[in-house]
Design a protein around this motif. Structure first.
Motif, PDB file in Angstrom:
ATOM      1  N   UNK A 181     -12.479 -30.753   5.644  1.00 21.65           N
ATOM      2  CA  UNK A 181     -12.459 -29.446   6.628  1.00 21.65           C
ATOM      3  C   UNK A 181     -11.439 -29.580   7.325  1.00 21.65           C
ATOM      4  N   UNK A 182     -10.479 -29.975   7.885  1.00 15.58           N
ATOM      5  CA  UNK A 182      -9.700 -29.873   8.053  1.00 15.58           C
ATOM      6  C   UNK A 182      -8.601 -28.787   6.819  1.00 15.58           C
ATOM      7  N   UNK A 183      -8.640 -29.020   6.352  1.00 12.87           N
ATOM      8  CA  UNK A 183      -7.898 -28.278   5.000  1.00 12.87           C
ATOM      9  C   UNK A 183      -8.588 -26.650   4.736  1.00 12.87           C
ATOM     10  N   UNK A 184      -9.494 -27.025   4.857  1.00 15.74           N
ATOM     11  CA  UNK A 184     -10.764 -25.694   4.650  1.00 15.74           C
ATOM     12  C   UNK A 184     -11.055 -24.649   6.544  1.00 15.74           C
ATOM     13  N   UNK A 185     -10.575 -25.446   7.209  1.00 17.68           N
ATOM     14  CA  UNK A 185     -10.841 -24.739   7.906  1.00 17.68           C
ATOM     15  C   UNK A 185      -9.617 -23.808   8.265  1.00 17.68           C
ATOM     16  N   UNK A 186      -8.195 -24.299   8.001  1.00 20.25           N
ATOM     17  CA  UNK A 186      -6.848 -23.815   7.996  1.00 20.25           C
ATOM     18  C   UNK A 186      -6.838 -22.966   7.174  1.00 20.25           C
ATOM     19  N   UNK A 187      -7.135 -23.347   6.163  1.00 22.00           N
ATOM     20  CA  UNK A 187      -7.593 -21.883   4.835  1.00 22.00           C
ATOM     21  C   UNK A 187      -8.893 -21.115   4.902  1.00 22.00           C
ATOM     22  N   UNK A 188      -9.825 -20.740   6.092  1.00 25.81           N
ATOM     23  CA  UNK A 188     -10.486 -19.937   6.197  1.00 25.81           C
ATOM     24  C   UNK A 188      -9.956 -19.121   7.639  1.00 25.81           C
ATOM     25  N   UNK A 189      -9.732 -20.093   8.338  1.00 27.60           N
ATOM     26  CA  UNK A 189      -9.311 -18.826   9.833  1.00 27.60           C
ATOM     27  C   UNK A 189      -7.898 -19.126   9.731  1.00 27.60           C
ATOM     28  N   UNK A 190      -7.326 -19.715   8.801  1.00 20.37           N
ATOM     29  CA  UNK A 190      -5.542 -19.239   9.329  1.00 20.37           C
ATOM     30  C   UNK A 190      -4.650 -20.471   9.674  1.00 20.37           C
ATOM     31  N   UNK A 191      -5.213 -20.628  10.552  1.00 17.27           N
ATOM     32  CA  UNK A 191      -4.836 -21.540  11.626  1.00 17.27           C
ATOM     33  C   UNK A 191      -5.571 -22.926  11.770  1.00 17.27           C
ATOM     34  N   UNK A 192      -5.018 -24.412  12.033  1.00 17.65           N
ATOM     35  CA  UNK A 192      -6.207 -25.298  12.060  1.00 17.65           C
ATOM     36  C   UNK A 192      -5.980 -25.198  13.773  1.00 17.65           C
ATOM     37  N   UNK A 193      -7.116 -25.917  14.252  1.00 15.70           N
ATOM     38  CA  UNK A 193      -7.704 -26.211  15.476  1.00 15.70           C
ATOM     39  C   UNK A 193      -7.400 -27.746  16.639  1.00 15.70           C
ATOM     40  N   UNK A 194      -6.888 -28.020  17.014  1.00 10.06           N
ATOM     41  CA  UNK A 194      -6.493 -28.724  17.780  1.00 10.06           C
ATOM     42  C   UNK A 194      -8.351 -30.094  18.070  1.00 10.06           C
ATOM     43  N   UNK A 195      -8.451 -30.870  17.757  1.00 11.56           N
ATOM     44  CA  UNK A 195     -10.074 -31.506  17.827  1.00 11.56           C
ATOM     45  C   UNK A 195      -9.681 -32.094  19.260  1.00 11.56           C
ATOM     46  N   UNK A 196     -11.161 -32.639  19.810  1.00 11.01           N
ATOM     47  CA  UNK A 196     -11.544 -33.519  20.461  1.00 11.01           C
ATOM     48  C   UNK A 196     -11.230 -35.100  20.091  1.00 11.01           C
TER      49      UNK A 196
END
Length: 106
Positions: free
Chosen positions: A54-69
Motif C-alpha cells: 500500500x505504501x509503494x502503491x501510494x508513492x507510485x500513484x501519487x508521486x510522493x509517500x505521505x507520513x501516516x499517524x
C-alpha cells in the motif's frame, strides 16, 4: 481508478492467503497443518507485505509517500481483518466431513 481496484484485489488476496492454502505463504510446503502460532505469524507477515504494498502503491500513484499517524495503521489493520474473514470462515467453519475425519485420525 483501475489501479485502486488492483491494489484492493491484492490486499484481499493477501488477507485470505493464509487460510486457503496449506503451504506457508503459498510457497513452502509444511509437514503438519497450520495451526495457532504459525497461522498467526503468516497472517502478520501477509499484513506487513500488504502494508508495504500500500505504501509503494501510494508513492507510485501519487508521486510522493505521505507520513501516516497511528490512526491509519489501526484502520488498515481492521480492514485487513475484515478482508480476511471469508478465508477464516472457509477454513474453520466449512470443513468437509472427510477432512474432519482425517484430522481426527478416523
Amino acid at each position: 481508478m483501475a489501479n485502486f481496484v488492483v491494489v484492493l484485489g491484492v490486499f484481499g488476496l493477501l488477507a485470505n492467503l493464509p487460510f486457503f492454502t496449506p503451504r506457508f505463504m503459498g510457497v513452502m510446503p509444511m509437514k503438519a497443518s497450520k495451526v495457532g502460532f504459525v497461522l498467526f505469524f503468516e497472517v502478520a507477515l501477509c499484513y506487513l507485505l500488504a502494508l508495504l504494498g500500500l505504501v509503494g502503491a501510494e508513492s507510485w500513484l501519487e508521486g510522493v509517500g505521505y507520513s501516516q499517524g497511528w490512526e491509519f495503521y489501526v484502520v488498515v489493520s481492521c480492514l485487513f481483518v475484515v478482508a480476511g474473514f471469508p478465508g477464516f470462515v472457509h477454513r474453520f467453519f466449512f470443513r468437509s466431513p472427510v477432512a474432519s475425519q482425517t484430522a481426527q485420525g478416523g
